[in-house]
Design an enzyme around this catalytic site. Sequence first.
Site, PDB file in Angstrom:
ATOM      1  N   ASP A  32       0.859  -1.191   0.000  1.00 20.20           N
ATOM      2  CA  ASP A  32       0.000   0.000   0.000  1.00 20.20           C
ATOM      3  C   ASP A  32       0.897   1.243   0.000  1.00 20.20           C
ATOM      4  OD1 ASP A  32      -3.201   0.522   1.057  1.00 20.20           O
ATOM      5  OD2 ASP A  32      -1.793   2.200   1.122  1.00 20.20           O
ATOM      6  N   GLY A  95     -16.317   2.463   3.575  1.00 17.05           N
ATOM      7  CA  GLY A  95     -15.161   3.338   3.350  1.00 17.05           C
ATOM      8  C   GLY A  95     -14.321   2.948   2.147  1.00 17.05           C
ATOM      9  N   HIS A 102     -10.254  -5.399  -3.335  1.00 21.19           N
ATOM     10  CA  HIS A 102      -8.932  -5.618  -2.752  1.00 21.19           C
ATOM     11  C   HIS A 102      -9.066  -6.019  -1.293  1.00 21.19           C
ATOM     12  CE1 HIS A 102      -9.991  -1.344  -2.354  1.00 21.19           C
ATOM     13  NE2 HIS A 102      -9.357  -1.357  -1.195  1.00 21.19           N
ATOM     14  N   HIS A 104      -6.895  -5.879   2.237  1.00 17.30           N
ATOM     15  CA  HIS A 104      -5.746  -5.317   2.944  1.00 17.30           C
ATOM     16  C   HIS A 104      -5.193  -6.389   3.887  1.00 17.30           C
ATOM     17  CE1 HIS A 104      -6.981  -0.926   2.332  1.00 17.30           C
ATOM     18  NE2 HIS A 104      -8.116  -1.539   2.083  1.00 17.30           N
TER      19      HIS A 104
HETATM   20  P1  AMP Z   1      -9.943   1.327   0.330  1.00 24.24           P
HETATM   21  O1  AMP Z   1     -10.269   2.462   1.241  1.00 24.24           O
HETATM   22  O2  AMP Z   1     -10.272  -0.006   0.926  1.00 24.24           O
HETATM   23  O3  AMP Z   1     -10.512   1.529  -1.045  1.00 24.24           O
HETATM   24  O4  AMP Z   1      -8.368   1.329   0.249  1.00 24.24           O
HETATM   25  C1  AMP Z   1      -7.631   1.767  -0.859  1.00 24.24           C
HETATM   26  C2  AMP Z   1      -6.170   1.661  -0.490  1.00 24.24           C
HETATM   27  O5  AMP Z   1      -5.412   1.890  -1.657  1.00 24.24           O
HETATM   28  C3  AMP Z   1      -5.705   2.676   0.562  1.00 24.24           C
HETATM   29  O6  AMP Z   1      -5.150   1.987   1.673  1.00 24.24           O
HETATM   30  C4  AMP Z   1      -4.670   3.507  -0.181  1.00 24.24           C
HETATM   31  O7  AMP Z   1      -3.600   3.879   0.658  1.00 24.24           O
HETATM   32  C5  AMP Z   1      -4.223   2.559  -1.281  1.00 24.24           C
HETATM   33  N1  AMP Z   1      -3.698   3.193  -2.479  1.00 24.24           N
HETATM   34  C6  AMP Z   1      -4.225   4.227  -3.171  1.00 24.24           C
HETATM   35  N2  AMP Z   1      -3.479   4.505  -4.257  1.00 24.24           N
HETATM   36  C7  AMP Z   1      -2.464   3.597  -4.264  1.00 24.24           C
HETATM   37  C8  AMP Z   1      -1.354   3.353  -5.141  1.00 24.24           C
HETATM   38  N3  AMP Z   1      -1.140   4.084  -6.247  1.00 24.24           N
HETATM   39  N4  AMP Z   1      -0.516   2.334  -4.830  1.00 24.24           N
HETATM   40  C9  AMP Z   1      -0.719   1.578  -3.728  1.00 24.24           C
HETATM   41  N5  AMP Z   1      -1.742   1.768  -2.871  1.00 24.24           N
HETATM   42  C10 AMP Z   1      -2.599   2.759  -3.134  1.00 24.24           C
END
Ligand code: AMP
Length: 115
Positions: A32, A95, A102, A104
């Site tokens: 991330d 959120g 995805h 986490h």
């Molecule tokens: P969500 O809130 O579950 O949609 O989480 C999206 C995640 O994507 C967040 O933890 C962000 O920090 C991560 N994120 C956003 N842009 C990128 C990127 N370019 N590369 C890696 N992680 C990202």
Amino acid sequence: MYDQQNVFAKILRRELPCRVVYEDDEVLAFYDAFPKAPIHVLVIPKGEFISFDDFISASPVGVASFFSKVAHVIDLLGVKEAGYRLVTNHGKDGGQIVKHFHVHILAGKRMSDVA
Ligand code: AMP
């Protein structure tokens, strides 16, 4: 409707960079960019699924296979013994920001609240 321009679609097309942890023909796992824990890895399917809700409706078998890959990534990270948290967000109250399903993987510290 799946948005081809979401950030993770761009990562899959290699239009944006990422730090790869694991990749095969079904999934990509990468760090991330804005980590919420010392170890924060995202695992995504290569199919066009918006969220868990979408993925489980379209392909329950695909979800099972996907989570076995998540387990493999957890093995690679070496966090099984110390522990980890799996999170997936769906929709506004969940959120979810990036509209490509995805999971986490959060690890490396004792977590006391929702990440
Ligand atoms: P969500 O809130 O579950 O949609 O989480 C999206 C995640 O994507 C967040 O933890 C962000 O920090 C991560 N994120 C956003 N842009 C990128 C990127 N370019 N590369 C890696 N992680 C990202």
